[in-house]
Design a protein around this motif. Structure first.
Motif, PDB file in Angstrom:
ATOM      1  N   TRP A   1      -5.215  -1.273  -5.985  1.00 32.50           N
ATOM      2  CA  TRP A   1      -6.370  -0.444  -5.657  1.00 32.50           C
ATOM      3  C   TRP A   1      -6.058   0.369  -4.407  1.00 32.50           C
ATOM      4  O   TRP A   1      -5.646  -0.171  -3.390  1.00 32.50           O
ATOM      5  N   CYS A   2      -6.256   1.697  -4.488  1.00 31.50           N
ATOM      6  CA  CYS A   2      -5.884   2.613  -3.413  1.00 31.50           C
ATOM      7  C   CYS A   2      -7.100   3.417  -2.954  1.00 31.50           C
ATOM      8  O   CYS A   2      -7.852   3.941  -3.783  1.00 31.50           O
TER       9      CYS A   2
ATOM     10  N   TRP B   1      -4.834   0.106   0.803  1.00 32.57           N
ATOM     11  CA  TRP B   1      -4.642  -0.389  -0.557  1.00 32.57           C
ATOM     12  C   TRP B   1      -4.538  -1.902  -0.575  1.00 32.57           C
ATOM     13  O   TRP B   1      -4.370  -2.537   0.460  1.00 32.57           O
ATOM     14  N   ALA B   2      -4.687  -2.467  -1.777  1.00 32.24           N
ATOM     15  CA  ALA B   2      -4.620  -3.917  -1.967  1.00 32.24           C
ATOM     16  C   ALA B   2      -4.203  -4.188  -3.405  1.00 32.24           C
ATOM     17  O   ALA B   2      -4.449  -3.372  -4.306  1.00 32.24           O
ATOM     18  N   TYR B   3      -3.585  -5.355  -3.614  1.00 37.22           N
ATOM     19  CA  TYR B   3      -3.097  -5.720  -4.946  1.00 37.22           C
ATOM     20  C   TYR B   3      -3.930  -6.860  -5.515  1.00 37.22           C
ATOM     21  O   TYR B   3      -4.049  -7.923  -4.903  1.00 37.22           O
ATOM     22  N   GLN B   4      -4.506  -6.626  -6.686  1.00 36.39           N
ATOM     23  CA  GLN B   4      -5.280  -7.628  -7.423  1.00 36.39           C
ATOM     24  C   GLN B   4      -4.423  -8.098  -8.605  1.00 36.39           C
ATOM     25  O   GLN B   4      -4.365  -7.447  -9.643  1.00 36.39           O
TER      26      GLN B   4
ATOM     27  N   TYR C   1     -12.780  -6.816  -2.908  1.00 36.19           N
ATOM     28  CA  TYR C   1     -13.884  -6.485  -2.007  1.00 36.19           C
ATOM     29  C   TYR C   1     -13.695  -5.058  -1.518  1.00 36.19           C
ATOM     30  O   TYR C   1     -12.600  -4.659  -1.134  1.00 36.19           O
ATOM     31  N   VAL C   2     -14.786  -4.293  -1.532  1.00 35.86           N
ATOM     32  CA  VAL C   2     -14.746  -2.872  -1.205  1.00 35.86           C
ATOM     33  C   VAL C   2     -15.798  -2.570  -0.141  1.00 35.86           C
ATOM     34  O   VAL C   2     -16.950  -2.978  -0.274  1.00 35.86           O
TER      35      VAL C   2
ATOM     36  N   SER D   1     -12.369   0.939   2.757  1.00 40.92           N
ATOM     37  CA  SER D   1     -11.262  -0.018   2.737  1.00 40.92           C
ATOM     38  C   SER D   1     -11.426  -0.973   1.566  1.00 40.92           C
ATOM     39  O   SER D   1     -12.519  -1.100   0.991  1.00 40.92           O
ATOM     40  N   VAL D   2     -10.320  -1.641   1.202  1.00 46.62           N
ATOM     41  CA  VAL D   2     -10.320  -2.597   0.100  1.00 46.62           C
ATOM     42  C   VAL D   2      -9.544  -3.839   0.510  1.00 46.62           C
ATOM     43  O   VAL D   2      -8.673  -3.792   1.386  1.00 46.62           O
ATOM     44  N   CYS D   3      -9.865  -4.953  -0.142  1.00 43.78           N
ATOM     45  CA  CYS D   3      -9.176  -6.213   0.134  1.00 43.78           C
ATOM     46  C   CYS D   3      -9.264  -7.089  -1.104  1.00 43.78           C
ATOM     47  O   CYS D   3     -10.301  -7.137  -1.768  1.00 43.78           O
TER      48      CYS D   3
END
Length: 234
Positions: A175-176, A164-167, A222-223, A209-211
């Motif tokens: 985003w999970c 996951w990542a936080y935007q 980014y995905v 994955s996400v970032c």
């Protein structure tokens, strides 16, 4: 404190200007904090001083390996079976003689590192299918939180979250990545007591994955998506 392979830590953070390690194979419940401002120095004086290295173990009825260390007003230690706040001395400073751990919740944490959002921590509960937040509640003078998946259980039943990542900007979205490659979003506005889940599918592909990376005046997501194209995995 790190002499052989069994002493190598798996969790790291910076807390009150101390480099902090935890969860070795030999001592999964133990946390080691460096001297203040001396990140490679884990020694103690004689007599002991407040800025010396700190070592403590969170002992309970079972082995509670440390999963993550987060500073949200206090050092909060996320373990496999519960969440602890390290209260320190009367001013909240952690010293070798003032540690004062207190367990506030008994949910347990997964291996995913928590996200800090607006003074609260979001973490994936043990077993990987429930997202919770945790923050200081002034009415109870302690740390409390909510199950953020309770209104959308159909999105999580039979699945776990793997990344996951936080935007933060523009819409405050977590985003999970679900274990089957589906991307889930959580719009989270804690100060307004608002959160909601949404699902995003990628035709012919699964998310790995996400970032989130700051770019100009917003955070770009980014995905990494895996697809099979002409018989080849891309």
């Amino acid at each position: 404190p790190f002499h052989d392979a069994g002493d190598f830590p798996s969790t790291v953070s910076y807390i009150q200007q101390r480099l902090t390690f935890a969860n070795t194979t030999n001592n999964p419940e133990t946390t080691n904090m460096s001297r203040i401002g001396q990140f490679k120095n884990f020694t103690r004086s004689s007599p002991i001083q407040d800025d010396d290295a700190v070592t403590f173990t969170l002992a309970g009825r079972q082995v509670n390996s440390v999963k993550s260390l987060i500073d949200i007003g206090r050092l909060v230690v996320f373990t496999a079976s519960g969440e602890w706040a390290i209260q320190g001395d009367g001013d909240g400073s952690i010293t070798p003689t003032a540690i004062n751990p207190k367990q506030y919740t008994y949910n347990g944490s997964s291996d995913l590192s928590p996200l800090v959002i607006g003074g609260n921590a979001l973490y994936v509960q043990a077993r990987g299918s429930i997202v919770r937040d945790l923050g200081f509640d002034y009415e109870s003078s302690g740390y409390r939180g909510n199950d953020l998946t309770v209104f959308s259980p159909h999105l999580f039943e039979g699945y776990t979250l793997t990344d996951w990542a936080y935007q933060q900007i523009p819409h405050s979205i977590v985003w999970c990545v679900r274990s089957d490659g589906v991307l889930l979003g959580l719009t989270y506005l804690r100060e307004h007591d608002i959160w909601g889940w949404h699902r995003h599918d990628f035709e012919g592909g699964v998310v790995e994955s996400v970032c989130s990376i700051p770019e100009d005046n917003e955070d770009a997501l980014y995905v990494v998506v895996k697809r099979t194209i002409n018989g080849s995995t891309k």
